[in-house]
Design an enzyme around this catalytic site. Structure first.
Site, PDB file in Angstrom:
ATOM      1  N   TYR A   1      28.529  13.931  43.105  1.00 47.35           N
ATOM      2  CA  TYR A   1      28.610  14.969  42.083  1.00 47.35           C
ATOM      3  C   TYR A   1      27.292  15.063  41.338  1.00 47.35           C
ATOM      4  O   TYR A   1      26.519  14.094  41.264  1.00 47.35           O
ATOM      5  CB  TYR A   1      29.765  14.701  41.106  1.00 47.35           C
ATOM      6  CG  TYR A   1      29.570  13.511  40.188  1.00 47.35           C
ATOM      7  CD1 TYR A   1      28.952  13.645  38.945  1.00 47.35           C
ATOM      8  CD2 TYR A   1      30.012  12.242  40.561  1.00 47.35           C
ATOM      9  CE1 TYR A   1      28.776  12.560  38.102  1.00 47.35           C
ATOM     10  CE2 TYR A   1      29.858  11.149  39.720  1.00 47.35           C
ATOM     11  CZ  TYR A   1      29.238  11.314  38.493  1.00 47.35           C
ATOM     12  OH  TYR A   1      29.066  10.236  37.661  1.00 47.35           O
ATOM     13  N   CYS A   2      27.021  16.250  40.818  1.00 49.43           N
ATOM     14  CA  CYS A   2      25.899  16.463  39.898  1.00 49.43           C
ATOM     15  C   CYS A   2      26.496  17.080  38.637  1.00 49.43           C
ATOM     16  O   CYS A   2      27.671  16.823  38.332  1.00 49.43           O
ATOM     17  CB  CYS A   2      24.810  17.329  40.528  1.00 49.43           C
ATOM     18  SG  CYS A   2      25.349  18.929  41.155  1.00 49.43           S
ATOM     19  N   TRP A   3      25.743  17.853  37.891  1.00 52.44           N
ATOM     20  CA  TRP A   3      26.273  18.384  36.635  1.00 52.44           C
ATOM     21  C   TRP A   3      27.392  19.389  36.869  1.00 52.44           C
ATOM     22  O   TRP A   3      28.460  19.319  36.272  1.00 52.44           O
ATOM     23  CB  TRP A   3      25.150  18.988  35.805  1.00 52.44           C
ATOM     24  CG  TRP A   3      25.606  19.802  34.619  1.00 52.44           C
ATOM     25  CD1 TRP A   3      25.273  21.074  34.330  1.00 52.44           C
ATOM     26  CD2 TRP A   3      26.465  19.374  33.553  1.00 52.44           C
ATOM     27  NE1 TRP A   3      25.880  21.489  33.157  1.00 52.44           N
ATOM     28  CE2 TRP A   3      26.618  20.457  32.662  1.00 52.44           C
ATOM     29  CE3 TRP A   3      27.144  18.183  33.269  1.00 52.44           C
ATOM     30  CZ2 TRP A   3      27.406  20.397  31.513  1.00 52.44           C
ATOM     31  CZ3 TRP A   3      27.926  18.108  32.125  1.00 52.44           C
ATOM     32  CH2 TRP A   3      28.053  19.208  31.256  1.00 52.44           C
TER      33      TRP A   3
END
Length: 338
Positions: A92-94
């Site tokens: 995941y990222c932002w």
């Protein structure tokens, strides 16, 4: 091609798989999903550069600069992913965008099956905070400073009861002396994430014991929805003699260097008053911790009594603490109808 999963499915899947946070180290430190490891696509400085380019020159210029930053590190990032020793990983990222998708593409070149969180960390935060709205059968252990509330909480855990130790999660005991012997506090965001991890594992049909706290534990704030649940619950007020409380606090705090104790007392000067503060400091300097504690308790007892008036519980049951904490916990357990 990576599989994109909604947050609830992603979290369920990640209960048995490693999860990788590809955001910058600063973002990760501020707060991350439980048990995530940080394999950053960009450094903090690199992300700032890429973001500035995106706003000033557009997506293409930002992507080209991003590729220039990442290219030298692709082998290392891939080796770190392989070192997780799983053929499947979550990322995941932002917001579940280019950073996580790019890392998924890289890791899949070495035959790792990747699952990307739809909505990224932002979706996780919304999901986590929403959990605190769900009703729990909270039971609050209340009582003045030194009434062994935390110790009783852990005796209840040993008896098989569900507990949440908010002070342990906050790395702080909730007073001017609360940081002694603790590791540095993290952000409120990180505190909330770790609280979510505990709450998500609870059986909502069984009682959950928690210690009475102010909304702020050191610099960490209890989520408002959870705090309100606490104060809609029954409180069990521990009645303990002043002498017993001082004895307990002596065991808890007299072991610390007197310089640390004095520094903590001085944090209370405005509340204790200058004369009382000086008396407590003098007692510490003379290694008379018992006197110092008794002086400090004058403030804490008044403050706690005031707090109970300002944030009343719907029901308060007085409990006379017993000679051993196990017996007190056993009695508390017997009072709760399951």
């Amino acid at each position: 091609m990576a599989t994109v999963l909604p947050i609830d499915v992603f979290l369920q899947k990640m209960s048995t798989l490693p999860v990788v946070d590809v955001r910058t180290p600063a973002e990760f430190i501020r707060g991350h999903m439980p048990n995530a490891v940080n394999l950053s696509l960009f450094s903090d400085e690199e992300r700032a550069v890429v973001g500035t380019l995106y706003h000033q020159q557009g997506k293409q210029a930002a992507v080209l600069q991003g590729l220039a930053f990442v290219s030298p590190h692709m082998k290392i990032l891939t080796e770190e992913a392989l070192a997780l020793e799983s053929s499947e990983i979550g990322l995941y990222c932002w917001r579940g965008g280019m950073r996580s998708q790019s890392m998924a593409w890289l890791f899949e070149t070495v035959d790792l099956k990747c699952f990307v969180c739809d909505g990224g960390y932002k979706a996780f935060r919304n999901h986590a905070l929403a959990q605190f709205e769900k009703p729990l059968l909270l039971r609050v252990i209340a009582g003045p400073t030194g009434s062994a509330k935390t110790a009783i909480l852990h005796e209840l855990a040993a008896l098989g009861e569900q507990i949440i130790d908010l002070e342990d999660l906050a790395y702080h005991r909730g007073s001017a002396f609360g940081a002694l012997g603790q590791k540095p506090q993290s952000t409120t965001e990180d505190f909330e994430n770790r609280l979510y991890e505990i709450v998500s594992r609870l059986d909502p049909t069984r009682p959950v014991w928690v210690e009475d706290e102010s909304m702020m534990i050191g610099k960490n704030q209890i989520p408002l929805a959870f705090f309100r649940q606490m104060h809609r619950s029954t409180a069990y007020y521990m009645l303990s003699s002043l002498s017993d409380r001082i004895d307990f606090l002596m065991k808890e705090y007299a072991c610390f260097p007197k310089e640390d104790l004095i520094a903590s007392i001085q944090l209370l000067e405005r509340r204790l008053g200058r004369n009382h503060c000086q008396e407590a400091v003098k007692a510490c300097e003379e290694e008379d911790c018992r006197t110092a504690i008794s002086i400090v308790l004058q403030y804490y007892d008044k403050a706690y009594a005031k707090a109970l008036i300002e944030k009343p519980y719907p029901e308060v049951i007085n409990i006379m603490t017993m000679p051993d904490l196990y017996s007190t916990a056993l009695y508390l357990k017997s009072l709760v109808v399951k």
